[in-house]
Design an enzyme around this catalytic site. Structure first.
Site, PDB file in Angstrom:
ATOM      1  N   GLU A   1       6.430   0.587  -0.702  1.00 33.33           N
ATOM      2  CA  GLU A   1       6.764   1.630  -1.458  1.00 33.33           C
ATOM      3  C   GLU A   1       8.546   1.653  -1.604  1.00 33.33           C
ATOM      4  OE1 GLU A   1       5.113   5.129  -0.159  1.00 33.33           O
ATOM      5  OE2 GLU A   1       3.116   4.632  -0.280  1.00 33.33           O
TER       6      GLU A   1
ATOM      7  N   GLU B   1      -5.822   0.428  -0.460  1.00 32.85           N
ATOM      8  CA  GLU B   1      -5.875   2.098  -0.384  1.00 32.85           C
ATOM      9  C   GLU B   1      -6.747   2.455  -1.742  1.00 32.85           C
ATOM     10  OE1 GLU B   1      -1.975   3.564   0.336  1.00 32.85           O
ATOM     11  OE2 GLU B   1      -1.140   1.761   1.306  1.00 32.85           O
TER      12      GLU B   1
END
Length: 384
Positions: free
Chosen positions: A170, A275
C-alpha cells in the site's frame, strides 16, 4: 511457472496431470465429505492456487473445526498479522518468532505454498522503528539500516521455506499519488526500491510482490504500473502484483477489475488476487465518529444481526460466481486467489470501519458450514 510448481519441484508436474495429489502426496480427506462439496483447491489445481489468511490460533492448530477445512479446501496460506512488524519485531533487538514458526510449520506439514505478509507497510509498525536512540527522528541512513536488518532477519529465518513475500504494501493512494508514509518521509521515494533489494538479497529464490488495495481504480492502477516499471528499469525484479480484493457486493464491476489484471500482466509479472472478501453491509459513508469508535450502531447499518437474508445470500453467491468466472478467464495471468479469512465470525469486516457489526464476507459461516457460494464457484470448474 506457478508458485505451487516451484515449491513442489518439477518432478511433481507430471504427477499433477494424472492425479489430484499435491505436495507431500496431497491433502487427506477432512471428514466433511458429507456436505457433498469437493475440495476447492483441487477443483482449481490446474488454474491457480487457492489461498486463505490465517490468524494465530488457526496457524497453531487450536481451532479444531477450522483445521480440516483449511487443509482440504486451500493449498496456500498467508498470515493475517503474524509477520507484520509490530508482531514479529515488537522491540529493538527482540523478535517474536514463536507464532510465525508455527505458521510456517503448519504450511509445511500440509504441503502448502507459504506467503509472507508483510515486510514494509505504513501500519502496524512500532514507533521505535522511526526513532533514534535519543528519542529523536531517525535519519535516512539509520532507517535504511533498520529496514535491512529487519528484512534480512525475518526472511533469513524462513529462507527456502516461505515461497513468496509481500515486500511493500500500500505505497500508493487511490488518486495515484505516492502515500506519504514515515518510510517515504524519512528515506525518500526509493524506499520501495531498497526494500525489494534487501528482500532479494535475503532470499534470491523467493518470489517478491507488491500488494495494494483498490487497484481497479484507473489512477491507482497507472501509478502502480509506473512504480513497477521504475523498479524494472533499475534492474529490480518484481515477481508479482497482489490485487487486494476487499470488494462490495455490487461494486466495482468485474470489467474494471479485468482491466487491471490485463494491464499488470503486460508488465511481465504474475497477478495475484489477494485479501478477497465481499462486504454485504450498507455503505457507511458519513457515519458519526462516535459510531466508528464503538458507539451504538443503528440497525440500518447492521441489518443482518440475526442472519443473512436469502436474497442477500443469493447476491453473495452471484458476486463470487462472476468474480471466479473472471479469474478463470485470466488463469494464464493469475497464479493465486487468496481469501482474507476462513469464516465470517473471524472476519476483520465485523469491526471495520465500524466495530461490532455482523458481516458475511467469506465462504464459510460462523458455524464453519459452507455457503452456497462455495458450491457455486466449484461448479464453475465443470464448465468449459
Amino acid at each position: 511457472m506457478k508458485n505451487f510448481f516451484h515449491r513442489c519441484g518439477a518432478v511433481f508436474m507430471v504427477l499433477i496431470i494424472v492425479t489430484t495429489a499435491g505436495c507431500g502426496g496431497g491433502r487427506e480427506p477432512s471428514g466433511n465429505e458429507a456436505d457433498g462439496i469437493p475440495s476447492l483447491a483441487d477443483s482449481y489445481e490446474s488454474e491457480f492456487l487457492i489461498g486463505v489468511a490465517l490468524g494465530r490460533s488457526e496457524a497453531a492448530g487450536e481451532v479444531p473445526r477450522a483445521t480440516p477445512l483449511i487443509t482440504r479446501h486451500f493449498n496456500s496460506i498467508t498470515p493475517e498479522n503474524l509477520l507484520k512488524w509490530e508482531r514479529v519485531h515488537p522491540e529493538p533487538g527482540r523478535y517474536n518468532v514463536g507464532p510465525s514458526d508455527q505458521y510456517v510449520e503448519f504450511g509445511e506439514s500440509n504441503g502448502m505454498v507459504i506467503v509472507g505478509h508483510t515486510l514494509v507497510w505504513h501500519n502496524q509498525v512500532p514507533e521505535w522503528v522511526f526513532r533514534s536512540e535519543d528519542g529523536g527522528e531517525i535519519n535516512r541512513e539509520a532507517l535504511l539500516q533498520r529496514m535491512e536488518d529487519h528484512i534480512t532477519t525475518v526472511i533469513g529465518r524462513y529462507r527456502g521455506r516461505i515461497d513468496g513475500w509481500d515486500v511493500v504494501n500500500e505505497a500508493v493512494l487511490d488518486n495515484g499519488e505516492v502515500r506519504s508514509t514515515r518510510w517515504y518521509e524519512l528515506i525518500g521515494p526509493d524506499y520501495v526500491e531498497k526494500a525489494f533489494q534487501f528482500a532479494r538479497t535475503a532470499d534470491p529464490e523467493a518470489e517478491l510482490y507488491y500488494n495494494d488495495y483498490n487497484l481497479w481504480k484507473p489512477a491507482k492502477r497507472e501509478a502502480v504500473i509506473k512504480l513497477v516499471r521504475r523498479l524494472q528499469q533499475n534492474g529490480i525484479r518484481v515477481d508479482g502484483i497482489g490485487m487486494q480484493a476487499h470488494l462490495d457486493i455490487d461494486y466495482p464491476p468485474v470489467s474494471m477489475i479485468e482491466k487491471s489484471i490485463e494491464a499488470f500482466a503486460e508488465l511481465g509479472v504474475n497477478v495475484m488476487i489477494t485479501e478477497l472478501d465481499i462486504d454485504v453491509l450498507p455503505d457507511e459513508d458519513d457515519v458519526d465518529a462516535e459510531i466508528v469508535d464503538g458507539g451504538t450502531v443503528p440497525p440500518s447499518l447492521d441489518p443482518y444481526r440475526n442472519g443473512l437474508s436469502d436474497s442477500v445470500q443469493q447476491q453473495l453467491t452471484h458476486r463470487y460466481t462472476e468474480l471466479f468466472r473472471l479469474f478463470r478467464t485470466h488463469d494464464d495471468k493469475i497464479t493465486r486467489v487468496t481469501f482474507w479469512g476462513l469464516d465470517d465470525g473471524h472476519s476483520w469486516l465485523n469491526n471495520f470501519p465500524i466495530r461490532g457489526r455482523t458481516n458475511y464476507p467469506l465462504l464459510f459461516d460462523r458455524t464453519y458450514q459452507p455457503k452456497p457460494a462455495l458450491d457455486a464457484i466449484i461448479r464453475l470448474t465443470n464448465q468449459q
